[in-house]
Design an enzyme around this catalytic site. Structure first.
Site, PDB file in Angstrom:
ATOM      1  N   ARG A 201    -118.086 -73.537  -9.497  1.00 39.65           N
ATOM      2  CA  ARG A 201    -118.776 -74.023  -8.341  1.00 39.65           C
ATOM      3  C   ARG A 201    -119.473 -72.857  -7.897  1.00 39.65           C
ATOM      4  O   ARG A 201    -119.144 -71.582  -8.329  1.00 39.65           O
ATOM      5  CB  ARG A 201    -117.876 -74.376  -7.448  1.00 39.65           C
ATOM      6  CG  ARG A 201    -116.594 -73.375  -7.165  1.00 39.65           C
ATOM      7  CD  ARG A 201    -115.546 -73.757  -5.973  1.00 39.65           C
ATOM      8  NE  ARG A 201    -116.231 -73.854  -4.609  1.00 39.65           N
ATOM      9  CZ  ARG A 201    -116.165 -73.000  -3.558  1.00 39.65           C
ATOM     10  NH1 ARG A 201    -115.841 -71.941  -4.111  1.00 39.65           N
ATOM     11  NH2 ARG A 201    -116.807 -73.365  -2.721  1.00 39.65           N
TER      12      ARG A 201
ATOM     13  N   ARG B 122    -123.631 -71.383   1.537  1.00 41.64           N
ATOM     14  CA  ARG B 122    -123.436 -71.531   3.069  1.00 41.64           C
ATOM     15  C   ARG B 122    -124.747 -71.912   3.636  1.00 41.64           C
ATOM     16  O   ARG B 122    -125.759 -71.364   3.564  1.00 41.64           O
ATOM     17  CB  ARG B 122    -122.952 -70.384   3.409  1.00 41.64           C
ATOM     18  CG  ARG B 122    -121.529 -69.903   3.018  1.00 41.64           C
ATOM     19  CD  ARG B 122    -121.072 -68.891   3.910  1.00 41.64           C
ATOM     20  NE  ARG B 122    -120.057 -68.183   3.210  1.00 41.64           N
ATOM     21  CZ  ARG B 122    -119.581 -66.938   3.073  1.00 41.64           C
ATOM     22  NH1 ARG B 122    -120.465 -65.977   3.600  1.00 41.64           N
ATOM     23  NH2 ARG B 122    -118.540 -66.573   2.680  1.00 41.64           N
TER      24      ARG B 122
ATOM     25  N   ARG C 197    -114.571 -58.684 -22.326  1.00 40.36           N
ATOM     26  CA  ARG C 197    -115.890 -58.061 -22.050  1.00 40.36           C
ATOM     27  C   ARG C 197    -115.262 -56.592 -21.122  1.00 40.36           C
ATOM     28  O   ARG C 197    -114.427 -56.610 -20.795  1.00 40.36           O
ATOM     29  CB  ARG C 197    -116.978 -58.716 -21.084  1.00 40.36           C
ATOM     30  CG  ARG C 197    -117.477 -59.841 -21.626  1.00 40.36           C
ATOM     31  CD  ARG C 197    -118.611 -59.482 -22.649  1.00 40.36           C
ATOM     32  NE  ARG C 197    -119.764 -58.942 -21.821  1.00 40.36           N
ATOM     33  CZ  ARG C 197    -120.807 -58.175 -22.624  1.00 40.36           C
ATOM     34  NH1 ARG C 197    -120.767 -58.035 -23.837  1.00 40.36           N
ATOM     35  NH2 ARG C 197    -121.709 -57.661 -21.800  1.00 40.36           N
TER      36      ARG C 197
ATOM     37  N   ARG D 154    -124.838 -53.539 -11.196  1.00 42.18           N
ATOM     38  CA  ARG D 154    -124.998 -53.261  -9.759  1.00 42.18           C
ATOM     39  C   ARG D 154    -124.795 -51.801  -9.534  1.00 42.18           C
ATOM     40  O   ARG D 154    -124.335 -51.039 -10.407  1.00 42.18           O
ATOM     41  CB  ARG D 154    -123.836 -54.044  -9.128  1.00 42.18           C
ATOM     42  CG  ARG D 154    -122.191 -53.819  -9.776  1.00 42.18           C
ATOM     43  CD  ARG D 154    -121.288 -54.672  -8.961  1.00 42.18           C
ATOM     44  NE  ARG D 154    -120.113 -54.496  -9.410  1.00 42.18           N
ATOM     45  CZ  ARG D 154    -119.230 -55.003  -8.800  1.00 42.18           C
ATOM     46  NH1 ARG D 154    -119.187 -55.645  -7.541  1.00 42.18           N
ATOM     47  NH2 ARG D 154    -117.941 -54.959  -9.241  1.00 42.18           N
TER      48      ARG D 154
ATOM     49  N   GLU E 163    -122.859 -49.594 -12.760  1.00 45.94           N
ATOM     50  CA  GLU E 163    -121.894 -50.682 -13.766  1.00 45.94           C
ATOM     51  C   GLU E 163    -122.557 -51.224 -14.990  1.00 45.94           C
ATOM     52  O   GLU E 163    -123.319 -52.146 -14.671  1.00 45.94           O
ATOM     53  CB  GLU E 163    -121.104 -51.484 -12.873  1.00 45.94           C
ATOM     54  CG  GLU E 163    -119.879 -52.126 -13.549  1.00 45.94           C
ATOM     55  CD  GLU E 163    -119.300 -53.013 -12.266  1.00 45.94           C
ATOM     56  OE1 GLU E 163    -118.915 -54.289 -12.466  1.00 45.94           O
ATOM     57  OE2 GLU E 163    -118.783 -52.377 -11.382  1.00 45.94           O
TER      58      GLU E 163
ATOM     59  N   TYR F 219    -107.987 -63.668 -15.167  1.00 43.44           N
ATOM     60  CA  TYR F 219    -108.703 -62.835 -14.244  1.00 43.44           C
ATOM     61  C   TYR F 219    -107.863 -62.825 -13.084  1.00 43.44           C
ATOM     62  O   TYR F 219    -107.716 -64.129 -12.466  1.00 43.44           O
ATOM     63  CB  TYR F 219    -109.984 -63.074 -14.019  1.00 43.44           C
ATOM     64  CG  TYR F 219    -110.645 -62.125 -13.129  1.00 43.44           C
ATOM     65  CD1 TYR F 219    -111.113 -60.492 -13.488  1.00 43.44           C
ATOM     66  CD2 TYR F 219    -110.952 -62.226 -11.609  1.00 43.44           C
ATOM     67  CE1 TYR F 219    -111.566 -59.841 -12.583  1.00 43.44           C
ATOM     68  CE2 TYR F 219    -111.492 -61.462 -10.723  1.00 43.44           C
ATOM     69  CZ  TYR F 219    -111.749 -60.242 -11.205  1.00 43.44           C
ATOM     70  OH  TYR F 219    -112.148 -59.088 -10.403  1.00 43.44           O
TER      71      TYR F 219
ATOM     72  N   ASP G  68    -107.422 -61.497  -8.989  1.00 42.56           N
ATOM     73  CA  ASP G  68    -107.685 -60.742  -7.783  1.00 42.56           C
ATOM     74  C   ASP G  68    -106.440 -59.914  -7.545  1.00 42.56           C
ATOM     75  O   ASP G  68    -105.384 -60.218  -7.716  1.00 42.56           O
ATOM     76  CB  ASP G  68    -108.304 -61.438  -6.540  1.00 42.56           C
ATOM     77  CG  ASP G  68    -109.701 -61.903  -6.748  1.00 42.56           C
ATOM     78  OD1 ASP G  68    -110.488 -61.284  -7.423  1.00 42.56           O
ATOM     79  OD2 ASP G  68    -109.963 -62.984  -6.297  1.00 42.56           O
TER      80      ASP G  68
END
Length: 372
Positions: free
Chosen positions: A174, A178, A251, A282, A302, A350, A352
């Site tokens: 997704r 907003r 990666r 970035r 990065e 992955y 958080d």
């Protein structure tokens, strides 16, 4: 049988291992935490330079909707009110992220949600497909051509090292859009950066616990395993089993840190560089995470890179082939009754930060229920 010196040998001093050690120590278990790096903290480790807490392994911004996890980390640190509002540089223009009414105004000059929605819906109708076969088709079907080509295509191709048409559609499940003028990247209730950096949390978790750095588990595995009743392993699961079912893919990232003799380099903590002419994705300016007023500043570029065993593994490549290989290691891990596998490398997913902490706490609760 000779009694072991420790209840748990914890391999890896990142969040999973540190939380596990902290909780088990509270229950009178004796833990030894080892890490192959020269410091504790795993990827959340901060290196202080010029009075600035540098996120050595990339930006880490804490965010969660889980009050239990928020209260847990606040035991060890005071969090500031930092809100992540990245900027995105594309074709010489700066845009706000995530995709919101500010972004749409910068792209098209639209001022109302209705105007923006009409453009996006029109482009989805024109360029989208019913059954996307690759990432490009998936993105076009979710947000249309302009947003895809401005923000996603080149950035994603740099990140994964291959063309968007060769990437599987499932990478983008997704894309949050907003229709408000809100630049807060996360929707979570609780957000911020620990004042003094993440080392504050790690030091609090590991206070009073024996730790050893510069220790490679695989160089002296038999001797290290003999020290404890059980092993908590947070490294790569395929390496633990000597790659017997094949090597999982990742990666990697390379970080270039620079000190600049200016007070402010880019005016924001995070600026994405979308265009392929920039090899990095970035630039992070660390002082802005803690609203620093130092005379100098430190930035980090990065660079995404292909991975081999000599590099750090950051992002699992969760395609069908790798998932099939991981399932074999997962089944093998169930046979290792004296080993507990946890964290993003051992679970090949992955996480958080709040998810890793929750996973570790859940594992501790499961074990204590069995033992009690």
């Amino acid at each position: 049988m000779k009694e072991k010196k420790y209840d748990y040998l914890i391999v890896g001093a990142g969040l999973f291992g540190s939380v596990f050690a902290h909780e088990m120590t509270k229950h009178n278990k004796k833990c030894l935490v080892i890490d192959k790096r020269e410091h504790l903290g795993g990827n959340v480790y901060c290196e202080q330079k010029e009075g600035i807490n540098v996120h050595k392994y990339g930006a880490h911004i804490f965010h969660t909707n889980d009050k239990r996890i928020w209260d847990y980390v606040n035991q060890f640190a005071t969090f500031n009110n930092y809100i992540n509002s990245p900027l995105s540089l594309s074709k010489g223009k700066l845009y706000n992220l995530p995709f919101n009414m500010n972004t749409f105004y910068q792209l098209w000059g639209t001022k109302t949600p209705r105007e923006a929605k009409e453009i996006i819906d029109g482009q989805i109708k024109e360029y989208g497909v019913k059954s996307p076969k690759n990432l490009e088709e998936q993105a076009l079907s979710l947000i249309g051509k302009d947003i895809y080509e401005t923000f996603i295509k080149e950035y994603t191709e740099k990140q994964w090292g291959t063309k968007a048409t060769d990437l599987p559609a499932f990478i983008i499940k997704r894309l949050p859009v907003r229709y408000t003028y809100n630049n807060n990247y996360f929707n979570d209730i609780y957000q911020g950066i620990p004042i003094g950096g993440y080392n504050t949390i790690i030091n609090g978790l590991l206070e009073g616990i024996e730790t050893k750095t510069n220790i490679d588990f695989f160089e002296d595995r038999v001797a290290l395993e003999s020290l404890a009743d059980k092993v908590v392993y947070t490294g790569k699961i395929d390496e633990f089993f000597d790659y017997k079912y094949g090597q999982l893919e990742y990666r990697s990232l390379r970080f270039e840190h620079e000190l600049h003799d200016v007070e402010n380099y880019q005016g924001n903590a995070v600026v994405n560089y979308n265009d392929s002419e920039y090899k990095f994705t970035r630039i992070i300016e660390h002082k802005h995470f803690e609203f620093g007023k130092q005379d100098k500043t430190i930035i980090t570029r990065e660079y995404p890179e292909s991975w081999d065993r000599g590099k750090e593994a950051y992002y699992p490549i969760n395609n069908d082939r790798n998932q099939d290989v991981f399932k074999k290691y997962k089944e093998e891990s169930k046979k290792s009754k004296h080993v507990i596998f946890g964290g993003r490398l051992a679970e090949y997913r992955y996480y958080d930060m709040h998810q890793i902490i929750a996973s570790s706490l859940t594992k501790v609760e499961e074990i204590l229920k069995i033992e009690v």
